[in-house]
Write a protein that holds these residues in place. Structure first.
Motif, PDB file in Angstrom:
ATOM      1  N   GLU A   6       0.782  -1.272  -0.164  1.00  0.00           N
ATOM      2  CA  GLU A   6       0.014   0.011   0.052  1.00  0.00           C
ATOM      3  C   GLU A   6       0.900   1.242   0.116  1.00  0.00           C
ATOM      4  O   GLU A   6       0.393   2.326   0.157  1.00  0.00           O
ATOM      5  CB  GLU A   6      -0.922   0.036   1.264  1.00  0.00           C
ATOM      6  CG  GLU A   6      -1.788  -1.055   1.433  1.00  0.00           C
ATOM      7  CD  GLU A   6      -2.595  -1.181   2.604  1.00  0.00           C
ATOM      8  OE1 GLU A   6      -3.974  -0.968   2.494  1.00  0.00           O
ATOM      9  OE2 GLU A   6      -2.073  -1.039   3.648  1.00  0.00           O
ATOM     10  N   VAL A   7       2.251   1.032   0.047  1.00  0.00           N
ATOM     11  CA  VAL A   7       3.194   2.328   0.162  1.00  0.00           C
ATOM     12  C   VAL A   7       3.953   2.452  -1.141  1.00  0.00           C
ATOM     13  O   VAL A   7       4.471   1.549  -1.569  1.00  0.00           O
ATOM     14  CB  VAL A   7       3.881   1.962   1.179  1.00  0.00           C
ATOM     15  CG1 VAL A   7       5.016   3.317   1.356  1.00  0.00           C
ATOM     16  CG2 VAL A   7       3.296   1.795   2.384  1.00  0.00           C
TER      17      VAL A   7
ATOM     18  N   SER B 296       5.364   4.027   6.905  1.00  0.00           N
ATOM     19  CA  SER B 296       4.768   5.014   6.239  1.00  0.00           C
ATOM     20  C   SER B 296       4.478   6.134   7.072  1.00  0.00           C
ATOM     21  O   SER B 296       4.540   5.793   8.389  1.00  0.00           O
ATOM     22  CB  SER B 296       3.425   4.292   5.799  1.00  0.00           C
ATOM     23  OG  SER B 296       2.531   3.602   6.690  1.00  0.00           O
ATOM     24  N   VAL B 297       4.056   7.229   6.655  1.00  0.00           N
ATOM     25  CA  VAL B 297       3.791   8.186   7.545  1.00  0.00           C
ATOM     26  C   VAL B 297       2.622   8.019   8.622  1.00  0.00           C
ATOM     27  O   VAL B 297       2.989   8.277   9.978  1.00  0.00           O
ATOM     28  CB  VAL B 297       3.197   9.549   6.729  1.00  0.00           C
ATOM     29  CG1 VAL B 297       2.824  10.649   7.676  1.00  0.00           C
ATOM     30  CG2 VAL B 297       4.411   9.993   6.035  1.00  0.00           C
ATOM     31  N   ILE B 298       1.840   7.398   8.290  1.00  0.00           N
ATOM     32  CA  ILE B 298       0.641   6.710   9.039  1.00  0.00           C
ATOM     33  C   ILE B 298       0.398   5.205   8.699  1.00  0.00           C
ATOM     34  O   ILE B 298       0.432   5.021   7.423  1.00  0.00           O
ATOM     35  CB  ILE B 298      -0.485   7.548   9.084  1.00  0.00           C
ATOM     36  CG1 ILE B 298      -1.359   7.711   7.990  1.00  0.00           C
ATOM     37  CG2 ILE B 298      -0.283   8.838   9.621  1.00  0.00           C
ATOM     38  CD1 ILE B 298      -2.655   8.393   7.684  1.00  0.00           C
ATOM     39  N   ALA B 299      -0.001   4.334   9.345  1.00  0.00           N
ATOM     40  CA  ALA B 299      -0.619   3.050   9.205  1.00  0.00           C
ATOM     41  C   ALA B 299      -1.904   3.092   8.525  1.00  0.00           C
ATOM     42  O   ALA B 299      -2.671   4.023   8.733  1.00  0.00           O
ATOM     43  CB  ALA B 299      -0.564   2.300  10.450  1.00  0.00           C
TER      44      ALA B 299
ATOM     45  N   PRO C  36      -9.435  10.785   4.309  1.00  0.00           N
ATOM     46  CA  PRO C  36      -9.346   9.488   4.562  1.00  0.00           C
ATOM     47  C   PRO C  36     -10.289   8.391   3.522  1.00  0.00           C
ATOM     48  O   PRO C  36      -9.967   7.164   3.208  1.00  0.00           O
ATOM     49  CB  PRO C  36      -9.880   9.212   5.900  1.00  0.00           C
ATOM     50  CG  PRO C  36     -10.435  10.127   6.273  1.00  0.00           C
ATOM     51  CD  PRO C  36     -10.177  11.344   5.391  1.00  0.00           C
ATOM     52  N   ASN C  37     -11.383   8.944   3.034  1.00  0.00           N
ATOM     53  CA  ASN C  37     -12.264   8.213   2.311  1.00  0.00           C
ATOM     54  C   ASN C  37     -11.511   8.198   0.640  1.00  0.00           C
ATOM     55  O   ASN C  37     -12.070   7.298  -0.013  1.00  0.00           O
ATOM     56  CB  ASN C  37     -13.583   8.797   2.212  1.00  0.00           C
ATOM     57  CG  ASN C  37     -14.305   8.896   3.297  1.00  0.00           C
ATOM     58  OD1 ASN C  37     -14.757   7.963   3.928  1.00  0.00           O
ATOM     59  ND2 ASN C  37     -14.526  10.144   4.008  1.00  0.00           N
ATOM     60  N   GLU C  38     -10.807   8.997   0.411  1.00  0.00           N
ATOM     61  CA  GLU C  38     -10.134   9.315  -0.947  1.00  0.00           C
ATOM     62  C   GLU C  38      -8.730   8.281  -0.806  1.00  0.00           C
ATOM     63  O   GLU C  38      -8.098   8.249  -1.956  1.00  0.00           O
ATOM     64  CB  GLU C  38      -9.914  10.620  -1.302  1.00  0.00           C
ATOM     65  CG  GLU C  38     -11.263  11.405  -1.553  1.00  0.00           C
ATOM     66  CD  GLU C  38     -12.177  10.645  -2.592  1.00  0.00           C
ATOM     67  OE1 GLU C  38     -11.420  10.166  -3.449  1.00  0.00           O
ATOM     68  OE2 GLU C  38     -13.427  10.692  -2.573  1.00  0.00           O
ATOM     69  N   ALA C  39      -8.182   8.010   0.157  1.00  0.00           N
ATOM     70  CA  ALA C  39      -6.571   7.517   0.343  1.00  0.00           C
ATOM     71  C   ALA C  39      -6.713   6.241  -0.089  1.00  0.00           C
ATOM     72  O   ALA C  39      -7.527   5.170   0.410  1.00  0.00           O
ATOM     73  CB  ALA C  39      -6.361   7.531   1.723  1.00  0.00           C
ATOM     74  N   VAL C  40      -5.639   5.785  -1.024  1.00  0.00           N
ATOM     75  CA  VAL C  40      -5.778   4.505  -1.578  1.00  0.00           C
ATOM     76  C   VAL C  40      -4.238   3.847  -1.633  1.00  0.00           C
ATOM     77  O   VAL C  40      -4.081   2.711  -1.541  1.00  0.00           O
ATOM     78  CB  VAL C  40      -5.964   4.383  -3.248  1.00  0.00           C
ATOM     79  CG1 VAL C  40      -7.433   4.658  -3.389  1.00  0.00           C
ATOM     80  CG2 VAL C  40      -5.313   5.348  -3.901  1.00  0.00           C
ATOM     81  N   SER C  41      -3.308   4.963  -1.348  1.00  0.00           N
ATOM     82  CA  SER C  41      -1.771   4.525  -1.019  1.00  0.00           C
ATOM     83  C   SER C  41      -1.411   5.563   0.018  1.00  0.00           C
ATOM     84  O   SER C  41      -1.886   6.539   0.137  1.00  0.00           O
ATOM     85  CB  SER C  41      -1.192   4.463  -2.476  1.00  0.00           C
ATOM     86  OG  SER C  41      -1.715   3.581  -3.244  1.00  0.00           O
ATOM     87  N   LEU C  42      -0.266   5.069   0.446  1.00  0.00           N
ATOM     88  CA  LEU C  42       0.630   5.686   1.784  1.00  0.00           C
ATOM     89  C   LEU C  42       1.608   6.281   1.077  1.00  0.00           C
ATOM     90  O   LEU C  42       2.230   5.625   0.118  1.00  0.00           O
ATOM     91  CB  LEU C  42       0.518   4.927   2.803  1.00  0.00           C
ATOM     92  CG  LEU C  42      -0.755   4.237   3.400  1.00  0.00           C
ATOM     93  CD1 LEU C  42      -0.312   3.298   4.554  1.00  0.00           C
ATOM     94  CD2 LEU C  42      -1.589   5.549   3.942  1.00  0.00           C
ATOM     95  N   ILE C  43       2.279   6.983   1.797  1.00  0.00           N
ATOM     96  CA  ILE C  43       3.734   7.505   1.627  1.00  0.00           C
ATOM     97  C   ILE C  43       4.672   7.349   2.590  1.00  0.00           C
ATOM     98  O   ILE C  43       4.420   7.441   3.949  1.00  0.00           O
ATOM     99  CB  ILE C  43       3.623   9.254   1.579  1.00  0.00           C
ATOM    100  CG1 ILE C  43       2.625   9.542   0.452  1.00  0.00           C
ATOM    101  CG2 ILE C  43       4.872   9.832   1.458  1.00  0.00           C
ATOM    102  CD1 ILE C  43       2.510  10.838   0.226  1.00  0.00           C
TER     103      ILE C  43
END
Length: 364
Positions: free
Chosen positions: A154-155, A191-194, A224-231
């Motif tokens: 996911e990252v 990631s910045v957040i899990a 958060p509803n639009e988040a699909v990948s993390l940094i």
């Protein structure tokens, strides 16, 4: 204004969580181990990896998936090895929390005998809060470490476009209770957040922190509803730490991160991998500490020096968890938000279990 938490008796929480796992076909022991680890996470304020996250993970990618990534009542196989202090296990996709509890305990047994012990686990299902396992070992007087590959990639790697890494946490625990009053636990996703934090913020109707996630078009989002990948945190640094887990897993037996827990690929392996290490403090002691200090006194002196010189207000890793644990202890149970109670009651309704009566629960 601080958030209102409702106090749920630990026994009632574990009864519900255990029943939920048993309803899915898991055995009584492994279900209880998962419930106990969920309680430990909540007791220490780790809301991103509580029972709701664990059950949701199993539903999506474990026993509830079209191609199950977790097998109820599976048995772990210990592989043959010539190294007495290092074991390799095939988990056969057994419930991750149960495997991890047994693995950290086995590492402690090995460390008592050899000074250090490692257990590497192939074909695993995610164990949730890695910090809980090393914290338990640290409370018992050991230095402990674990890492794992996350359920999904996911990252997005540093300067990349497509998610090819897991959130891949690292967790260290140190026996510092005598020195500072609690075990120092360094536990973080890379990631910045899990993704669990994304789910919590979504449930609570709150926004993401800046530069933590991207949407389907690869654009940074606060929703958060639009988040699909993390940094990854720290740019190339977090990327490198995440890569460590993938490489360690590659040495253990893990395969391509981009197919992990995804649609079945014939001939491939698509499960997580774990690595555990426990060190007995005596095994790394030179016995030659300045000013005639003992090992424990020396560790305290080092920590005191770090927090001296005007740094007295700085926080130690594990301090937030210890503070929340004290709050939970004072409240006499586990602390959950209203939204979390409502989610637990949905679980209870689904399995025909007694729900939590929020009107009768005290706040803490």
């Amino acid at each position: 204004m601080s958030e209102v938490f409702y106090v749920v008796p630990r026994a009632a929480h574990e009864a519900l969580v255990t029943a939920a796992y048993v309803k899915r076909g898991f055995g009584a022991k492994e279900s209880a181990q998962a419930a106990q680890m969920a309680s430990m996470a909540t007791h220490h304020g780790i809301r991103t990896h509580n029972a709701l996250k664990a059950l949701h993970l199993d539903e999506l990618f474990g026993s509830g998936a079209k191609v199950p990534g977790c097998t109820p009542n599976a048995s772990v196989t210990k592989k043959a090895t010539r190294f007495e202090a290092a074991e390799v296990w095939d988990a056969h996709q057994k419930l991750g929390q149960a495997v991890a509890v047994d693995a950290i305990n086995r590492c402690i047994e090995l460390a008592d005998k050899y000074g250090v012990g490692t257990v590497s686990v192939d074909n695993a299902f995610h164990y949730l809060w890695g910090g809980g396992y090393v914290m338990e070992a640290a409370k018992r007087g050991y230095i402990a470490y674990t890492n794992c590959t996350a359920t999904l990639a996911e990252v997005v790697p540093f300067q990349g476009k497509h998610p090819t890494l897991g959130t891949n946490p690292h967790s260290w625990g140190f026996p510092t209770t005598d020195a500072v009053g609690f075990p120092i636990v360094i536990d973080w996703a890379t990631s910045v957040i899990a993704m669990g934090r994304v789910q919590v913020l979504k449930r609570e109707g709150k926004m993401l922190p800046p530069d933590a996630a991207v949407d389907k078009d690869g654009k940074v989002t606060l929703d958060p509803n639009e988040a699909v990948s993390l940094i990854p945190f720290g740019a190339h640094k977090g990327y490198g730490l995440s890569l460590i887990n993938e490489i360690v897993a590659g040495f253990i037996g893990g395969s391509l991160p981009t197919i992990r827990s995804r649609t079945h690929v014939p001939g491939e392996k698509q499960a997580c991998a774990f690595f555990f290490q426990v060190i007995h403090p005596e095994a790394i002691s030179s016995g030659a500490f300045a000013q005639g200090r003992t090992q424990g006194q020396n560790v305290k002196a080092v920590i005191d020096d770090v927090l001296g010189h005007g740094n007295e207000k700085c926080m130690l890793p594990g301090q937030l968890e210890a503070t929340f644990a004290a709050r939970s202890q004072k409240a006499g149970g586990l602390l959950f938000s209203k939204a979390e109670i409502e989610e637990f009651n949905k679980v209870a309704a689904h399995i025909g279990h007694q729900p939590f009566d929020i009107a009768s629960l005290p706040t803490g």
